[in-house]
Design a protein around this motif. Structure first.
Motif, PDB file in Angstrom:
ATOM      1  N   LYS A  25       0.833  -1.154   0.014  1.00  0.00           N
ATOM      2  CA  LYS A  25      -0.027   0.080  -0.011  1.00  0.00           C
ATOM      3  C   LYS A  25       0.877   1.172   0.013  1.00  0.00           C
ATOM      4  CE  LYS A  25      -3.598   2.544   2.550  1.00  0.00           C
ATOM      5  NZ  LYS A  25      -4.435   2.384   3.674  1.00  0.00           N
ATOM      6  N   LYS A  44      -5.453   4.076 -10.292  1.00  0.00           N
ATOM      7  CA  LYS A  44      -6.097   2.902 -10.467  1.00  0.00           C
ATOM      8  C   LYS A  44      -5.292   1.989 -11.426  1.00  0.00           C
ATOM      9  CE  LYS A  44      -9.815   3.546  -8.058  1.00  0.00           C
ATOM     10  NZ  LYS A  44     -10.061   2.823  -6.666  1.00  0.00           N
ATOM     11  N   GLU A  47      -2.389   0.514  -9.713  1.00  0.00           N
ATOM     12  CA  GLU A  47      -2.815  -0.658  -8.640  1.00  0.00           C
ATOM     13  C   GLU A  47      -3.195  -1.831  -9.599  1.00  0.00           C
ATOM     14  OE1 GLU A  47      -5.514   1.932  -5.332  1.00  0.00           O
ATOM     15  OE2 GLU A  47      -6.397   1.107  -7.202  1.00  0.00           O
ATOM     16  N   CYS A  52      -1.365  -3.408  -6.169  1.00  0.00           N
ATOM     17  CA  CYS A  52      -0.910  -2.815  -4.733  1.00  0.00           C
ATOM     18  C   CYS A  52      -2.249  -1.946  -4.589  1.00  0.00           C
ATOM     19  CB  CYS A  52       0.190  -1.854  -4.824  1.00  0.00           C
ATOM     20  SG  CYS A  52       0.163  -0.666  -6.164  1.00  0.00           S
ATOM     21  N   GLU A  53      -2.176  -1.305  -3.583  1.00  0.00           N
ATOM     22  CA  GLU A  53      -3.275  -0.406  -3.257  1.00  0.00           C
ATOM     23  C   GLU A  53      -2.770   1.107  -2.976  1.00  0.00           C
ATOM     24  OE1 GLU A  53      -6.623   0.302   0.332  1.00  0.00           O
ATOM     25  OE2 GLU A  53      -5.324  -1.490   0.228  1.00  0.00           O
TER      26      GLU A  53
END
Length: 402
Positions: A25, A44, A47, A52-53
């Motif tokens: 993250k 986005k 990610e 991942c975040e």
């Protein structure tokens, strides 16, 4: 006991499984909602690409590094990526708050040299340039068809309209950030440069050469050619109000005013700062904002990849369109979308005639003494401008290492 052991073993496997599948993250700080909006789509995509975040949060740019330092000192969760202003680089390094960006050893060539160098110390880069800003003249096209080339012409305009509450040019010259360009145009500088390119904090040149003539010019202009309230806390709002209403032909301000003037429907143009009474061009500050990686980030490599992606040309242009903050990428500055943008080209032209904000921590000692000198020069009937600057320099040096 065997049953308990099996349960403990299963719980351990579950915990390990959860850790194995937990996504990395990144917490990323932006300056405002416009910045967040510009990064949302690319975040986005990042990610999905890196599994991942990314958490995008808003925090005031001016105080981001101070907040990072505070959170780090408390061992609290702090951002992995944040915006750092170039003049706070010395503070950030001194507090061990930023990580070196190895990729900038190659990528620095993609940026205007001065902006990359603004985040460089001892051959190490600590941020990737996000945007460059400097002061420009906004002129009201419904008041004057073209901007004047000199301060004297703006003075003549004010004299011509004396008694009508109309003014040629307005600026918050009681603020050192706004007035530095005039002082530097008369030979002043903040810190001298050592042979290795580093700043010399002991060589303060704000009272050097004909700087006192520059302060005298500021004093005369503020007292005789602008409303008295311009040199008070009301000055910022007053300047905007008079410009929007067409009672000021032009104002000196930065990119932060663009949205307000546009929303008010002002038919404005952008121009470089006018020539001084000595015939020379002012050299205002140009400031850089850069994306930095927190020294305490647990995902430094991923954070650096994210910075490289958001500073790609297409993403940087989208961010400019949302924030009006100009990316100093060479490919962006040569893009037709930017070349045909009066605001962007105006910033780029003035940035070529501007001085970088010093990046050593002693820059923090400069603001108050110089603001005091400006206040005294503007509020006194017959100021001794040389003495005021001498005192300011003494007070700057007196604060070192306190």
């Amino acid at each position: 006991m065997k049953t308990l052991s099996k349960i403990a073993f299963c719980l351990s496997l579950c915990l390990l499984g959860n850790q194995a599948f937990a996504k990395d993250k990144l917490i990323v700080w932006e300056s405002d909602q416009n910045g967040i909006q510009a990064l949302t789509k690319v975040a986005k995509e990042f990610e999905n690409r890196y599994d991942c975040e990314i958490e995008l949060s808003q925090y005031d740019t001016v105080h981001q590094i101070e907040k990072v330092i505070e959170l780090n000192s408390k061992n609290e969760r702090s951002p992995d990526v944040f915006i750092m202003m170039s003049d706070k680089l010395g503070m950030a390094i001194h507090e061990n708050a930023v990580s070196p960006l190895e990729f900038m050893n190659e990528d620095h060539e993609q940026y205007l040299k001065a902006t990359a160098d603004a985040f460089k110390l001892d051959k190490t880069y600590y941020a990737s340039p996000r945007s460059v800003e400097t002061l420009v003249v906004y002129y009201n096209k419904d008041v004057v068809e073209y901007p004047f080339e000199t301060f004297n012409e703006y003075i003549d305009y004010s004299k011509k309209h004396a008694g009508t509450e109309k003014y040629g040019l307005l600026a918050k010259f009681d603020n050192f950030y706004l007035s530095y360009g005039i002082l530097s145009g008369f030979g002043a500088y903040i810190f001298g440069i050592n042979a290795d390119g580093s700043y010399n904090r002991d060589d303060v040149g704000l009272n050097f050469n004909n700087a006192s003539d520059g302060l005298s010019m500021i004093s005369d202009f503020a007292k005789n050619h602008m409303p008295k309230d311009m040199s008070t806390d009301k000055g910022w709002d007053l300047m905007d109000e008079l410009f929007i209403k067409g009672k000021a032909a032009a104002v000196i301000t930065g990119p932060w005013s663009l949205q307000k003037f546009a929303q008010a429907g002002v038919n404005y143009g952008i121009a470089p700062l006018p020539l001084l009474s000595n015939g020379k061009s002012p050299r205002p500050f140009f400031g850089c904002k850069g994306y930095a990686v927190n020294a305490k980030s647990e995902n430094k490599s991923l954070a650096m990849k994210f910075i490289q992606v958001i500073n790609e040309e297409k993403n940087a242009i989208k961010r400019y369109e949302a924030t009006a903050e100009l990316p100093p990428l060479k490919t962006v500055l040569s893009n037709p979308l930017i070349l045909n943008d009066d605001f962007a080209s105006g910033i780029a032209i003035q940035a070529e005639k501007a001085d970088p904000m010093p990046s050593i921590k002693e820059i923090g000692n400069v603001w108050q003494p110089m603001n005091d000198a400006l206040y005294q020069a503007i509020s006194s009937k017959h100021p001794d401008t040389k003495k005021l600057l001498d005192t300011a320099v003494e007070n700057i040096k007196a604060q070192y290492d306190k």
